[in-house]
Design a protein around this motif. Structure first.
Motif, PDB file in Angstrom:
ATOM      1  N   PRO A  89       7.619 -16.809   0.059  1.00  0.00           N
ATOM      2  CA  PRO A  89       8.488 -15.881   0.797  1.00  0.00           C
ATOM      3  C   PRO A  89       9.194 -16.567   1.948  1.00  0.00           C
ATOM      4  O   PRO A  89       8.832 -17.682   2.355  1.00  0.00           O
ATOM      5  N   LEU A  90      10.217 -15.904   2.477  1.00  0.00           N
ATOM      6  CA  LEU A  90      10.893 -16.398   3.670  1.00  0.00           C
ATOM      7  C   LEU A  90      10.037 -16.135   4.899  1.00  0.00           C
ATOM      8  O   LEU A  90       9.356 -15.111   4.987  1.00  0.00           O
ATOM      9  N   ALA A  91      10.091 -17.044   5.845  1.00  0.00           N
ATOM     10  CA  ALA A  91       9.401 -16.841   7.122  1.00  0.00           C
ATOM     11  C   ALA A  91      10.097 -15.739   7.902  1.00  0.00           C
ATOM     12  O   ALA A  91      11.268 -15.429   7.651  1.00  0.00           O
ATOM     13  N   PRO A  92       9.410 -15.125   8.860  1.00  0.00           N
ATOM     14  CA  PRO A  92      10.059 -14.109   9.699  1.00  0.00           C
ATOM     15  C   PRO A  92      11.333 -14.654  10.334  1.00  0.00           C
ATOM     16  O   PRO A  92      11.391 -15.818  10.747  1.00  0.00           O
ATOM     17  N   MET A  93      12.362 -13.817  10.410  1.00  0.00           N
ATOM     18  CA  MET A  93      13.664 -14.265  10.905  1.00  0.00           C
ATOM     19  C   MET A  93      13.636 -14.642  12.378  1.00  0.00           C
ATOM     20  O   MET A  93      14.553 -15.296  12.880  1.00  0.00           O
ATOM     21  N   GLY A  94      12.595 -14.239  13.094  1.00  0.00           N
ATOM     22  CA  GLY A  94      12.491 -14.598  14.503  1.00  0.00           C
ATOM     23  C   GLY A  94      12.101 -16.047  14.732  1.00  0.00           C
ATOM     24  O   GLY A  94      12.123 -16.521  15.872  1.00  0.00           O
ATOM     25  N   LEU A  95      11.745 -16.750  13.667  1.00  0.00           N
ATOM     26  CA  LEU A  95      11.390 -18.171  13.774  1.00  0.00           C
ATOM     27  C   LEU A  95      12.444 -18.989  13.051  1.00  0.00           C
ATOM     28  O   LEU A  95      12.742 -18.744  11.886  1.00  0.00           O
ATOM     29  N   ALA A 405       1.136 -17.364   2.118  1.00  0.00           N
ATOM     30  CA  ALA A 405       0.721 -18.075   3.335  1.00  0.00           C
ATOM     31  C   ALA A 405       1.707 -19.165   3.732  1.00  0.00           C
ATOM     32  O   ALA A 405       1.845 -19.485   4.912  1.00  0.00           O
ATOM     33  N   VAL A 406       2.388 -19.762   2.761  1.00  0.00           N
ATOM     34  CA  VAL A 406       3.396 -20.788   3.037  1.00  0.00           C
ATOM     35  C   VAL A 406       4.768 -20.143   2.886  1.00  0.00           C
ATOM     36  O   VAL A 406       5.138 -19.686   1.803  1.00  0.00           O
ATOM     37  N   GLN A 407       5.527 -20.109   3.988  1.00  0.00           N
ATOM     38  CA  GLN A 407       6.776 -19.341   4.043  1.00  0.00           C
ATOM     39  C   GLN A 407       7.948 -20.265   4.358  1.00  0.00           C
ATOM     40  O   GLN A 407       7.914 -21.018   5.329  1.00  0.00           O
ATOM     41  N   LEU A 408       8.984 -20.197   3.547  1.00  0.00           N
ATOM     42  CA  LEU A 408      10.135 -21.086   3.692  1.00  0.00           C
ATOM     43  C   LEU A 408      10.981 -20.717   4.900  1.00  0.00           C
ATOM     44  O   LEU A 408      11.344 -19.551   5.096  1.00  0.00           O
ATOM     45  N   ILE A 409      11.313 -21.702   5.721  1.00  0.00           N
ATOM     46  CA  ILE A 409      12.253 -21.519   6.829  1.00  0.00           C
ATOM     47  C   ILE A 409      13.629 -22.035   6.432  1.00  0.00           C
ATOM     48  O   ILE A 409      14.609 -21.311   6.506  1.00  0.00           O
ATOM     49  N   ARG A 410      13.701 -23.276   5.962  1.00  0.00           N
ATOM     50  CA  ARG A 410      14.981 -23.828   5.553  1.00  0.00           C
ATOM     51  C   ARG A 410      14.754 -25.129   4.790  1.00  0.00           C
ATOM     52  O   ARG A 410      13.713 -25.780   4.921  1.00  0.00           O
ATOM     53  N   CYS A 411      15.748 -25.514   3.990  1.00  0.00           N
ATOM     54  CA  CYS A 411      15.747 -26.816   3.335  1.00  0.00           C
ATOM     55  C   CYS A 411      16.551 -27.816   4.159  1.00  0.00           C
ATOM     56  O   CYS A 411      17.350 -27.438   5.015  1.00  0.00           O
TER      57      CYS A 411
END
Length: 476
Positions: A89-95, A405-411
């Protein structure tokens, strides 16, 4: 005297050095040789049109049409990019993580086109970077270690090189007791094998003059991460490493040790010399970090597979017993290769690692375990890879199977082919703990959809980025 667990594995690794099999079979070695033969060529376009010309020459017009259609469909199929897996999943947008422009740090050297396996740190008034330079990604006797300096990240000067006729990789720079230390290990220089020989260390007072490398730790051990916590006489180095039949048929030990001088290593209690492993199975590369509460979290690549599956395993240990690691009941089915964990000032744990959108566990679980390993390794090599930064959720959110548990922020833009081997250090002069310098390597002549094995045959270079983590209130 009775041999310890690690000493028994050390002896076993000596006995396996002449075994050329991978995963207990000659099939992988053959496929590796065939892949190097096929993917080392860059004249696929000429080969295709040559075949078309042959069909025209012999007036096989139906074959000509079929070849052209096949080429068209294959090209169109390569245009589609698979979506991000629902299981990542994507990480929370606040990070968020902000990246600067990539700056090439490795040097162009004719015949040594493979620049990878990088480590970076700051020492005194400069950045120091070390990397592997060779003729190919795979184990080679032409490999050398290169150490370069920079004061501004833009201009890098080579200050030291080392070669001993073996393959050399997994470089690790760290400072302890006022001196800079460099770890790396040697491999048997055979393209289709993975036979670790020795860990070496060298020290320097200025990053320019280095002592002759000497052997340290267990024979066959592979160091993955060394982090130093504390300063001066209170500094303690922690090391994660693995020792065992990686890519073979026997188990691998994960070791977690500490040292006050960077040379004499002891198991972190309650582990002892007699039973020093924190995990036994198929795990190899393990990155660790400490939470604000002092507890340990770690992530390891389960490439060889074990009773928990294939993919990635998460670990946790309480501060009162850092050598007692607990893990997920079942592995995450994705691989986050070459992991590096880092913590932000707000307590978030970031993961820098390879991005592979395809599940690693391709083989059905009902077939023989050894065949599962072979199928998974082959399929993984045939898919594309990139590099990314992720958020590792707090331990309380993992559950038994670590779902989400592992959430994507960006590539990382421009990272393709063979890529995703990070090193992270704090940015010099940064006003807080959220500014880093990140080093990574990537293939330089590949499209984003090129398979991993193709990228491993192509030129690659090491790049550095300025990086900053930005978190708003309520992002956790």
């Amino acid at each position: 005297a009775k041999m310890s667990e690690a000493e028994r594995m050390e002896e076993e690794m000596r006995n396996l050095r002449d075994d050329g099999k991978l995963a207990g079979s000659n099939l992988l070695s053959f496929l590796h040789w065939l892949g190097m033969l096929i993917f080392s060529s860059a004249r696929y376009k000429e080969a295709f049109w040559g075949l078309v010309a042959i069909t025209l020459l012999f007036r096989w017009f139906s074959c000509t049409v079929a070849a052209l259609l096949a080429g068209l469909f294959a090209t169109l199929a390569s245009y589609k990019r698979p979506p991000r897996p629902e299981g990542i999943p994507l990480a929370p947008m606040g990070l968020d993580v902000l990246l600067g422009r990539p700056i090439q740090a490795s040097k162009d050297v004719p015949g040594l086109i493979s620049n990878n396996n990088v480590t970076v740190t700051s020492f005194g008034d400069k950045y120091i970077l070390a990397y592997r330079q060779s003729d190919v990604h795979f184990p080679s006797g032409k490999t050398r270690i290169v150490v370069a300096h920079s004061t501004d990240l833009c201009s890098w000067s080579v200050e030291w090189t080392y070669a001993n006729g073996c393959d050399l990789r997994e470089v690790l720079l760290f400072e302890i007791q006022g001196k800079l230390m460099l770890y790396f290990f040697s491999l048997k220089p055979a393209h289709g094998q993975f036979k670790p020989l020795h860990i070496f260390y060298t020290t320097s007072k200025d990053g320019k003059a280095w002592q002759d490398p000497e052997q340290v730790c267990y024979e066959g051990e592979v160091p993955w991460e060394i982090k130093v916590f504390g300063e001066g006489a209170d500094a303690v180095a922690y090391k994660s490493s693995y020792l065992g039949d990686h890519y073979g048929t026997k188990e691998v030990l994960v070791l977690f040790e500490f040292s006050k001088d960077g040379l004499k290593w002891e198991p972190v209690p309650p582990c002892t010399k007699e039973s020093s492993a924190v995990y036994r199975g198929g795990i190899s590369e393990v990155s660790f970090e400490f939470t604000k509460a002092g507890d340990l979290v770690a992530l390891g690549r389960n490439e060889d597979g074990d009773t928990t599956g294939f993919g990635t395993q998460l670990f946790y240990a309480k501060r009162e017993s850092l050598g007692t690691w607990t893990h997920l009941k079942v592995c995450l089915p994705w691989r986050f290769d070459s992991p590096r964990l880092a913590s932000t000032s707000s307590g978030e744990i970031l993961l820098f690692a390879r991005y592979a959108p395809n599940r690693y566990q391709w083989a059905p679980s009902w077939i023989d375990f050894g065949h599962q390993k072979i199928i998974n390794l082959v399929m993984c090599s045939l898919f594309w890879k990139s590099a990314a930064v992720y958020r590792l959720a707090p331990r309380s959110e993992w559950g038994e199977e670590g779902a989400g548990a592992v959430q994507l922020i960006r590539c990382f833009e421009g990272s393709a082919g063979d890529t995703g081997f990070f090193s992270v250090t704090r940015e010099r002069g940064a006003k807080d703990a959220d500014g880093w310098v990140v080093a990574n390597y990537t293939s330089t002549t590949c499209h984003s959809h090129a398979p991993w094995i193709y990228g491993q045959m192509m030129p690659s270079h090491v790049y550095v980025f300025r990086c900053r983590a930005v978190a708003t209130a309520g992002s956790s």
